[in-house]
Scaffold this active site. Sequence first.
Site, PDB file in Angstrom:
ATOM      1  N   GLY A  43      10.159 -22.510 -44.745  1.00 18.73           N
ATOM      2  CA  GLY A  43      11.449 -22.437 -45.026  1.00 18.73           C
ATOM      3  C   GLY A  43      11.880 -20.675 -45.094  1.00 18.73           C
ATOM      4  O   GLY A  43      12.006 -20.178 -44.381  1.00 18.73           O
ATOM      5  N   SER A 110       4.491 -19.985 -41.795  1.00 13.68           N
ATOM      6  CA  SER A 110       5.742 -19.237 -41.646  1.00 13.68           C
ATOM      7  C   SER A 110       6.194 -18.854 -42.902  1.00 13.68           C
ATOM      8  O   SER A 110       5.566 -17.904 -43.414  1.00 13.68           O
ATOM      9  CB  SER A 110       6.761 -20.480 -41.143  1.00 13.68           C
ATOM     10  OG  SER A 110       8.127 -19.892 -40.883  1.00 13.68           O
ATOM     11  N   TRP A 111       7.370 -19.062 -43.601  1.00 11.09           N
ATOM     12  CA  TRP A 111       7.405 -18.557 -44.721  1.00 11.09           C
ATOM     13  C   TRP A 111       6.261 -19.063 -45.880  1.00 11.09           C
ATOM     14  O   TRP A 111       6.359 -17.920 -46.943  1.00 11.09           O
ATOM     15  CB  TRP A 111       8.970 -19.242 -45.514  1.00 11.09           C
ATOM     16  CG  TRP A 111       8.851 -19.146 -46.916  1.00 11.09           C
ATOM     17  CD1 TRP A 111       8.640 -19.876 -48.003  1.00 11.09           C
ATOM     18  CD2 TRP A 111       9.236 -17.771 -47.834  1.00 11.09           C
ATOM     19  NE1 TRP A 111       8.977 -19.419 -49.177  1.00 11.09           N
ATOM     20  CE2 TRP A 111       9.225 -18.254 -49.166  1.00 11.09           C
ATOM     21  CE3 TRP A 111       9.361 -16.622 -47.400  1.00 11.09           C
ATOM     22  CZ2 TRP A 111       9.361 -17.178 -50.137  1.00 11.09           C
ATOM     23  CZ3 TRP A 111       9.791 -15.596 -48.524  1.00 11.09           C
ATOM     24  CH2 TRP A 111       9.812 -16.048 -49.594  1.00 11.09           C
ATOM     25  N   ASP A 265       5.591 -17.727 -29.754  1.00 10.34           N
ATOM     26  CA  ASP A 265       6.553 -17.912 -31.246  1.00 10.34           C
ATOM     27  C   ASP A 265       7.810 -17.401 -31.236  1.00 10.34           C
ATOM     28  O   ASP A 265       7.549 -16.156 -31.174  1.00 10.34           O
ATOM     29  CB  ASP A 265       5.462 -17.861 -32.286  1.00 10.34           C
ATOM     30  CG  ASP A 265       6.155 -18.069 -33.741  1.00 10.34           C
ATOM     31  OD1 ASP A 265       7.322 -18.317 -33.716  1.00 10.34           O
ATOM     32  OD2 ASP A 265       5.477 -18.413 -34.714  1.00 10.34           O
ATOM     33  N   HIS A 293       6.050 -22.194 -32.708  1.00 11.40           N
ATOM     34  CA  HIS A 293       6.031 -21.688 -34.070  1.00 11.40           C
ATOM     35  C   HIS A 293       5.019 -22.797 -34.745  1.00 11.40           C
ATOM     36  O   HIS A 293       4.473 -22.739 -35.947  1.00 11.40           O
ATOM     37  CB  HIS A 293       7.169 -21.395 -34.568  1.00 11.40           C
ATOM     38  CG  HIS A 293       7.518 -21.179 -35.898  1.00 11.40           C
ATOM     39  ND1 HIS A 293       6.906 -19.608 -36.448  1.00 11.40           N
ATOM     40  CD2 HIS A 293       8.075 -21.757 -37.133  1.00 11.40           C
ATOM     41  CE1 HIS A 293       7.038 -19.728 -37.540  1.00 11.40           C
ATOM     42  NE2 HIS A 293       7.649 -20.926 -38.177  1.00 11.40           N
TER      43      HIS A 293
END
Length: 323
Positions: A43, A110-111, A265, A293
Amino acid sequence: MQTLFPQIKPYARHELAVDGPHVLYVDESGSPDGLPVVFVHGGPGSGCDANSRCYFDPGLYRIITFDQRGCGRSTPHASLESNTTWDLVADMERIRRYLGIDKWLLFGGSWGSTLSLAYAQSHPAQVLGLILRGIFLARPQEIEWFYQAGASRIFPDYWQDYVAPIPPEERHDLMGAFYKRLTGNDQIAQMHVAKAWSTWEGRAATLRPNPQVVERFCDPHRALSIARIECHYFMNNAFLEPDQLLRDMHKIAHLPAVIVHGRYDMICPLDNAWALHQAWPGSELQIIREAGHVASEPGITDALVRATEQMARRLLNLQPDEA
């Protein structure tokens, strides 16, 4: 090709009150006496799901999943109050202490890779190692690439839908324009731009079009928390100093790490993972040839499951046939 472990139910669920209005949802699954691992979701604002605990052998791992402030089953939903990177780092440390864990493995994508690095650099003595996917270092150029100019040239058709709610005269600062609407009092406008924001991410997340991924991003409950919280963080450069995560790599250079990143990605380009690997000579970088991703792409899932098995053998001193 490795696939996810079968879905399992948690053996314990917790609601942990932290600062201000926030109450975090935390659960535990797998083996209570196993190798502790915490799943750090993306996120910011996404939350965990039933698959989050399926990257780990439940016979070997004590699996901790939690929804970060404002998302998933944590409350209040989509709240920006007292919601910064360093609040989340403090939350992770609270969870570790609450559960009586001495040291744990960090698994973040990711985050989640950003937050895992920030936590590890703040609490290196509590970390056994890291498995990171889809590296995001939260630098201004990375935010610019996906939300202002860059990925727009790869997906001009998807981009058209992303910017559609924003008047042309405001598109020179899309982040500011989205933020104004996502934090405004017009709930219809808020939901409209949240869906545009989250749809853009879902469409760009995979190498090949995947309606299931887009549908997951577009779920109204999830879309609102993703858009509001991401925009809040990115308006503030994720509450990090310039190049902070790369600058402070010396604090965790001794820790074992596997970095998994899709060659194609488009949300977090491969040069992010390359820069991290260059700053972390002891890390293992796996570039997945046919992937974008998301963790659900087969090549990335395979690499992540293999990484958890490899890390278990290393940290538990198991022979290959025992893991």
